[in-house]
Enzyme design. Structure first.
Site: not given
Length: 262
Positions: A87, A93, A168, A181, A197
């Protein structure tokens, strides 16, 4: 300074007469390898018109994923396995207590505009958070959704912000893979093994609904996610019993919700 990303058009509805987007929720933790293999096969099937579009809500066991822009030095202490994800983005995480939404939509039919798709994912999260009285915001230089934390910067003279949701994506034959997420109640200390990130400044951290004092259950979050998805994208339907792709881990459906007026 004005945030030009707030001016992007949001909403990516399906053409009239399209089949509903399939909605799945997995109760058990799903391994990253299984999730990626399933997404890849499903995206191919969506592009070929053999399967409907899909939103798949899951949780992973603790792990890190590295996007195409990830840097080795951003892995500080790999407490958990690190997977190359394919991605966009850097390293993040995933783990229990975090709602991962894998979104497989056909942009060739909806509109081949990746920036609009990302902006609409952000809007989906922002609207979901607003239901829980959390103000999520975009940032011009940082993809994802952020929450201002003025109480953290009172003694330091800086504006502190925490990331509550990461985004992502990958696009294959104009079908999207991966997604977003949202931190509901993950173990936030697990983010300490990486530079999330690629953002390393002290004033940028990570938060969750629980960290903000909101003990919201995952099913409560899922209900709102589904309602807001239908506003921005299109109507959804629970997985059909006769689906030809029934090999993903344990699933449950949520009752389709009506579109609220806004």
């Amino acid at each position: 300074m004005a945030n030009a990303r707030n001016e992007l058009t949001v909403g990516l509805p399906a053409p009239a007469g399209s089949a509903p987007v399939e909605w799945r929720v997995s109760d058990a933790l799903v391994s990253y390898e299984d999730a990626v293999a399933f997404m890849d096969a499903r995206a191919t099937a969506v592009a070929a018109g053999r399967e409907p579009e899909l939103v798949w809500l899951i949780e992973h066991p603790p792990l890190y994923t590295a996007g195409t822009s990830a840097r080795r030095e951003d892995v500080l202490d790999a407490h958990f396995p690190v997977f190359e994800s394919g991605r966009g983005g850097q390293i993040t995480y995933h783990g229990p207590g975090q709602r991962v939404a894998y979104v497989m939509l056909d942009l060739k039919r909806r509109g081949p505009d990746v920036r609009r798709f990302v902006a609409t994912l952000e809007e989906w999260i922002i609207r979901t958070l607003s239901v829980f009285n959390v103000r999520g915001e975009r940032r011009e230089d940082r993809v994802g959704v952020w929450v201002r934390r003025p109480e953290k910067g009172q003694d330091k003279g800086q504006a502190f912000e925490d990331k509550i949701a990461a985004i992502g994506i990958r696009v294959k034959q104009w079908v999207t893979l991966h997604g977003m997420a949202l931190n509901v109640d993950p173990e936030l200390s697990h983010f300490s093994g990486i530079v999330p990130c690629g953002v390393s400044e002290e004033r940028y951290g990570v938060t969750s609904l629980a960290d903000l004092g909101l003990p919201v259950s995952m099913p409560e979050v899922d209900i709102v996610l589904r309602r807001e998805f239908e506003v921005l994208f299109s109507v959804t339907a629970d997985q059909a019993v006769a689906s030809t792709e029934n090999n993903s881990p344990g699933r449950r459906g949520l009752r389709s919700s009506a579109r609220p007026s806004r």
